[in-house]
Scaffold this motif. Structure first.
Motif, PDB file in Angstrom:
ATOM      1  N   LEU A  85      69.667  -6.678  -9.246  1.00  0.00           N
ATOM      2  CA  LEU A  85      68.929  -6.830 -10.502  1.00  0.00           C
ATOM      3  C   LEU A  85      69.899  -6.936 -11.681  1.00  0.00           C
ATOM      4  CD1 LEU A  85      65.975  -4.326  -9.948  1.00  0.00           C
ATOM      5  CD2 LEU A  85      65.887  -6.829  -9.884  1.00  0.00           C
ATOM      6  N   HIS A  86      70.986  -6.176 -11.611  1.00  0.00           N
ATOM      7  CA  HIS A  86      71.996  -6.284 -12.673  1.00  0.00           C
ATOM      8  C   HIS A  86      72.652  -7.663 -12.651  1.00  0.00           C
ATOM      9  CE1 HIS A  86      74.958  -4.952 -15.578  1.00  0.00           C
ATOM     10  NE2 HIS A  86      75.898  -5.461 -14.813  1.00  0.00           N
ATOM     11  N   ARG A  87      72.888  -8.186 -11.459  1.00  0.00           N
ATOM     12  CA  ARG A  87      73.490  -9.516 -11.322  1.00  0.00           C
ATOM     13  C   ARG A  87      72.610 -10.581 -11.953  1.00  0.00           C
ATOM     14  NH1 ARG A  87      74.374 -14.017 -11.297  1.00  0.00           N
ATOM     15  NH2 ARG A  87      75.658 -15.320  -9.931  1.00  0.00           N
ATOM     16  N   PHE A  88      71.282 -10.407 -11.838  1.00  0.00           N
ATOM     17  CA  PHE A  88      70.344 -11.393 -12.385  1.00  0.00           C
ATOM     18  C   PHE A  88      69.709 -10.919 -13.691  1.00  0.00           C
ATOM     19  CE2 PHE A  88      70.194 -12.457  -7.748  1.00  0.00           C
ATOM     20  CZ  PHE A  88      70.746 -13.722  -7.858  1.00  0.00           C
ATOM     21  N   LYS A  89      70.431 -10.111 -14.441  1.00  0.00           N
ATOM     22  CA  LYS A  89      69.879  -9.568 -15.680  1.00  0.00           C
ATOM     23  C   LYS A  89      69.597 -10.651 -16.721  1.00  0.00           C
ATOM     24  CE  LYS A  89      74.300  -8.366 -17.918  1.00  0.00           C
ATOM     25  NZ  LYS A  89      75.175  -9.043 -16.967  1.00  0.00           N
ATOM     26  N   ASP A  90      70.254 -11.811 -16.586  1.00  0.00           N
ATOM     27  CA  ASP A  90      70.021 -12.926 -17.503  1.00  0.00           C
ATOM     28  C   ASP A  90      69.191 -14.038 -16.855  1.00  0.00           C
ATOM     29  OD1 ASP A  90      71.565 -11.796 -19.625  1.00  0.00           O
ATOM     30  OD2 ASP A  90      73.382 -12.380 -18.555  1.00  0.00           O
ATOM     31  N   ASP A  91      68.600 -13.746 -15.730  1.00  0.00           N
ATOM     32  CA  ASP A  91      67.811 -14.739 -14.995  1.00  0.00           C
ATOM     33  C   ASP A  91      66.546 -14.047 -14.482  1.00  0.00           C
ATOM     34  OD1 ASP A  91      66.733 -16.622 -13.314  1.00  0.00           O
ATOM     35  OD2 ASP A  91      68.532 -16.922 -12.106  1.00  0.00           O
ATOM     36  N   TRP A  92      65.528 -13.962 -15.331  1.00  0.00           N
ATOM     37  CA  TRP A  92      64.347 -13.151 -15.015  1.00  0.00           C
ATOM     38  C   TRP A  92      63.584 -13.667 -13.805  1.00  0.00           C
ATOM     39  CZ3 TRP A  92      59.359 -15.123 -15.162  1.00  0.00           C
ATOM     40  CH2 TRP A  92      59.180 -16.343 -15.831  1.00  0.00           C
ATOM     41  N   ARG A  93      63.612 -14.961 -13.554  1.00  0.00           N
ATOM     42  CA  ARG A  93      62.892 -15.508 -12.399  1.00  0.00           C
ATOM     43  C   ARG A  93      63.504 -14.993 -11.092  1.00  0.00           C
ATOM     44  NH1 ARG A  93      63.687 -19.487 -16.073  1.00  0.00           N
ATOM     45  NH2 ARG A  93      61.852 -20.468 -17.020  1.00  0.00           N
ATOM     46  N   ILE A 121      64.635  -6.680 -18.201  1.00  0.00           N
ATOM     47  CA  ILE A 121      65.076  -8.076 -18.042  1.00  0.00           C
ATOM     48  C   ILE A 121      64.073  -9.032 -18.678  1.00  0.00           C
ATOM     49  CG2 ILE A 121      65.442  -9.907 -16.322  1.00  0.00           C
ATOM     50  CD1 ILE A 121      66.646  -7.678 -14.497  1.00  0.00           C
ATOM     51  N   LEU A 122      62.781  -8.776 -18.467  1.00  0.00           N
ATOM     52  CA  LEU A 122      61.745  -9.619 -19.075  1.00  0.00           C
ATOM     53  C   LEU A 122      61.765  -9.493 -20.595  1.00  0.00           C
ATOM     54  CD1 LEU A 122      58.844  -8.937 -16.560  1.00  0.00           C
ATOM     55  CD2 LEU A 122      59.891 -11.162 -16.998  1.00  0.00           C
ATOM     56  N   GLY A 123      61.964  -8.257 -21.075  1.00  0.00           N
ATOM     57  CA  GLY A 123      62.027  -8.057 -22.517  1.00  0.00           C
ATOM     58  C   GLY A 123      63.224  -8.734 -23.142  1.00  0.00           C
ATOM     59  N   LYS A 124      64.342  -8.684 -22.451  1.00  0.00           N
ATOM     60  CA  LYS A 124      65.552  -9.342 -22.958  1.00  0.00           C
ATOM     61  C   LYS A 124      65.346 -10.844 -23.086  1.00  0.00           C
ATOM     62  CE  LYS A 124      70.507  -9.848 -22.017  1.00  0.00           C
ATOM     63  NZ  LYS A 124      71.595  -9.571 -21.062  1.00  0.00           N
ATOM     64  N   ALA A 125      64.593 -11.418 -22.126  1.00  0.00           N
ATOM     65  CA  ALA A 125      64.302 -12.861 -22.155  1.00  0.00           C
ATOM     66  C   ALA A 125      63.151 -13.198 -23.093  1.00  0.00           C
ATOM     67  CB  ALA A 125      63.978 -13.339 -20.745  1.00  0.00           C
ATOM     68  N   LYS A 126      62.553 -12.165 -23.743  1.00  0.00           N
ATOM     69  CA  LYS A 126      61.418 -12.330 -24.656  1.00  0.00           C
ATOM     70  C   LYS A 126      60.215 -12.981 -23.974  1.00  0.00           C
ATOM     71  CE  LYS A 126      64.274 -12.460 -28.815  1.00  0.00           C
ATOM     72  NZ  LYS A 126      64.607 -13.180 -30.073  1.00  0.00           N
ATOM     73  N   LYS A 127      60.047 -12.669 -22.710  1.00  0.00           N
ATOM     74  CA  LYS A 127      58.876 -13.132 -21.967  1.00  0.00           C
ATOM     75  C   LYS A 127      57.783 -12.071 -22.136  1.00  0.00           C
ATOM     76  CE  LYS A 127      60.920 -16.823 -20.610  1.00  0.00           C
ATOM     77  NZ  LYS A 127      60.498 -18.138 -21.139  1.00  0.00           N
ATOM     78  N   TRP A 128      57.232 -12.020 -23.359  1.00  0.00           N
ATOM     79  CA  TRP A 128      56.333 -10.929 -23.717  1.00  0.00           C
ATOM     80  C   TRP A 128      55.086 -10.873 -22.830  1.00  0.00           C
ATOM     81  CZ3 TRP A 128      59.869  -8.633 -25.974  1.00  0.00           C
ATOM     82  CH2 TRP A 128      60.611  -9.139 -27.050  1.00  0.00           C
ATOM     83  N   ASP A 129      54.427 -12.014 -22.633  1.00  0.00           N
ATOM     84  CA  ASP A 129      53.211 -12.020 -21.824  1.00  0.00           C
ATOM     85  C   ASP A 129      53.500 -11.592 -20.384  1.00  0.00           C
ATOM     86  OD1 ASP A 129      51.738 -12.832 -23.993  1.00  0.00           O
ATOM     87  OD2 ASP A 129      51.789 -14.970 -23.463  1.00  0.00           O
ATOM     88  N   ARG A 130      54.602 -12.097 -19.850  1.00  0.00           N
ATOM     89  CA  ARG A 130      54.962 -11.754 -18.471  1.00  0.00           C
ATOM     90  C   ARG A 130      55.330 -10.274 -18.386  1.00  0.00           C
ATOM     91  NH1 ARG A 130      54.671 -10.801 -14.191  1.00  0.00           N
ATOM     92  NH2 ARG A 130      55.574 -11.705 -12.294  1.00  0.00           N
ATOM     93  N   MET A 131      55.983  -9.754 -19.413  1.00  0.00           N
ATOM     94  CA  MET A 131      56.341  -8.347 -19.430  1.00  0.00           C
ATOM     95  C   MET A 131      55.089  -7.476 -19.479  1.00  0.00           C
ATOM     96  SD  MET A 131      58.875  -6.214 -22.009  1.00  0.00           S
ATOM     97  CE  MET A 131      57.746  -6.192 -23.406  1.00  0.00           C
ATOM     98  N   LYS A 132      54.122  -7.844 -20.333  1.00  0.00           N
ATOM     99  CA  LYS A 132      52.873  -7.079 -20.428  1.00  0.00           C
ATOM    100  C   LYS A 132      52.130  -7.092 -19.092  1.00  0.00           C
ATOM    101  CE  LYS A 132      52.101  -7.895 -25.388  1.00  0.00           C
ATOM    102  NZ  LYS A 132      51.229  -8.578 -26.378  1.00  0.00           N
TER     103      LYS A 132
END
Length: 499
Positions: A85-93, A121-132
């Motif tokens: 998860l740390h490795r993909f911290k900039d790749d939310w998919r 990770i989702l919050g960092k990518a600003k994927k708000w709807d997906r995070m919720k």
């Protein structure tokens, strides 16, 4: 540059992409290791990373991993999952695909920490709807903790959505959590760290009838006002906390000292040091280190060393951060032998452990004095002792030295080592540094390749980086690249230029 060197550099950059079709093909055609080998080697890491990458959809990542014969043999541990998860911290998919696959692994149950990492990770990518949506799933499984809430609020506030952070606090009861001093302080801290101290103040005024503030509450506001460079409000908060019966502590004073340091008001700094001693809250190692770091930023190295001497006379116990700062100060002051003595002898005699930053300071010092061989020896020592791991900043001075002597092949080798040996992801500062250096080396083609990779990782380049690269590709008549950079400058939210 000769064709041979250009070709070697090109091949090096191709090998840097661990998710390239070449790597995947090699993984697919390699003999399958046994289950024991998978557990004892880094092979499993390469297998999973190779299958999970390419920035595809989370469902495709899940299917790739679920249907892979090697991945089916894995006894997945929490440690390995956290590293992935740390490795993909900039790749939310990819991160969510890996987490979904982990849920399906026999005998494995995802920890709260893994879920929290996915939220972050989702919050960092600003994927708000997906995070919720993800948090609602967690709520249904009753795995939302106060740490989860802290990550949600901080990502919302950091993305400029501070009202959403307040709404999350309002919903605490829905998550089975309490509205108390601890949770209130989390919200206040989130707002203050994002320079929303006034909004945090309004929240406190609304809540203080039901929730009592504590010492930490006031320290949060002192930090918030100082971060906004409003030291007078911070001093007023000190008086307010006294009115509540709380005595300012070393954290309160050190925060204000840091603000005075940033204002270069060292007269006030030394006054505050004396006040701390008079009020029974003597400065600690963090206080002195803060002052030294700010003096170093002003290139006042001798004064910084006088502060270090003052600390030692006071009997204050030193820590790793202090020694790291002292080594850096001695190095910048040209006192190489003294820095070596502190690193090799004094830290050991004081029982203080070295860390990555300690080695980084020493490596940077040797590179600065053109002693790259000794710098590399320290890197190898770091790897062999395994007391701490190299990070991207470990390699910055080494890369700088390579560019200085024009050894771009060695640059490629070091980059390959960073990515494949230590599994380091290049950050914004590293991409910026490399792009600028390749441009100066008249290798804007490679600078542009890194620019494209940077964009693909959702890392916004600095405005001045775009301008530099744009100027270089124009000179080479790289028309498509010119259009691409101009398009990025218009559509991507660039990091503000450094003034």
């Amino acid at each position: 540059m000769s064709w041979l060197i250009q070709n070697r550099v090109r091949n090096t950059f191709l090998r840097l992409k661990p998710l390239s079709s070449t790597i995947i093909k090699n993984l697919s055609t390699s003999p399958e290791p046994s289950l024991k080998q998978l557990d004892e080697s880094s092979e499993i890491w390469n297998v999973i990373v190779g299958r999970a990458g390419d920035r595809v959809s989370e469902d495709e990542v899940f299917h790739r991993l679920s249907n892979d014969s090697l991945c089916k043999k894995v006894n997945l541990s929490d440690t390995l999952l956290h590293k992935l998860l740390h490795r993909f911290k900039d790749d939310w998919r990819s991160a969510l695909g890996v987490l979904k696959w982990a849920e399906s692994c026999k005998g494995h149950k995802n920890s709260n920490e893994a879920y929290d990492m996915a939220v972050d990770i989702l919050g960092k990518a600003k994927k708000w709807d997906r995070m919720k949506e993800f948090v609602e799933k967690m709520r249904g499984e009753k795995v939302v903790t106060l740490n989860t809430v802290a990550k949600i609020m901080r990502r919302f506030a950091g993305g400029g959505e501070w009202e959403e952070a307040v709404k999350v606090f309002d919903r605490l009861n829905e998550f089975g959590l309490e509205k108390n001093t601890e949770s209130m302080n989390l919200l206040l801290d989130t707002l203050c760290k994002e320079k929303r101290a006034e909004q945090a103040r309004a929240v406190l005024l609304e809540l203080k009838e039901f929730i009592k503030p504590n010492v930490n509450t006031f320290n949060i506001f002192i930090h918030g006002w100082c971060k906004a460079n409003r030291v007078e409000e911070a001093l007023w908060t000190v008086q307010e906390m006294k009115g509540y019966g709380f005595r300012p502590c070393v954290i309160s004073y050190t925060t204000i000292i840091r603000c005075y340091c940033l204002q270069c008001n060292f007269v006030k700094v030394y006054e505050m040091l004396s006040e701390m001693e008079a009020n029974g809250s003597p400065p600690n190692s963090v206080t002195y280190t803060t002052i030294m770091s700010c003096l170093n930023a002003q290139k006042e190295f001798e004064e910084s060393l006088r502060v270090a001497a003052r600390m030692k006379r006071s009997g204050c116990e030193a820590d790793t951060l202090f020694y790291n700062c002292l080594i850096h100060t001695l190095a910048r002051a040209g006192r190489v032998e003294e820095a070596e003595r502190v690193f090799r002898d004094e830290m050991n005699e004081s029982g203080v452990c070295v860390n990555t930053s300690t080695y980084n300071s020493m490596i940077a010092m040797y590179c600065h004095h053109d002693e790259e061989v000794r710098a590399v020896e320290l890197l190898r020592e770091m790897e062999s002792l395994k007391v701490c791991e190299p990070d991207v900043h470990t390699y910055h001075p080494l890369l700088k030295s390579c560019f200085k002597r024009g050894d771009v092949v060695e640059v490629g080798r070091l980059l390959k080592e960073m990515v494949t040996k230590h599994h380091l992801s290049l950050d914004e500062s590293t991409y910026t540094f490399l792009i600028q250096r390749f441009c100066r080396a008249d290798m804007c083609e490679w600078a542009y390749c890194l620019f494209e990779e940077m964009i693909s990782q959702d890392i916004a380049p600095r405005h001045r980086t775009c301008l530099l690269l744009l100027d270089e590709v124009k000179k080479k008549n790289m028309h498509e690249s010119v259009e691409r950079i101009e398009h990025v400058m218009k559509t991507v939210k660039l990091t503000a230029p450094v003034m």
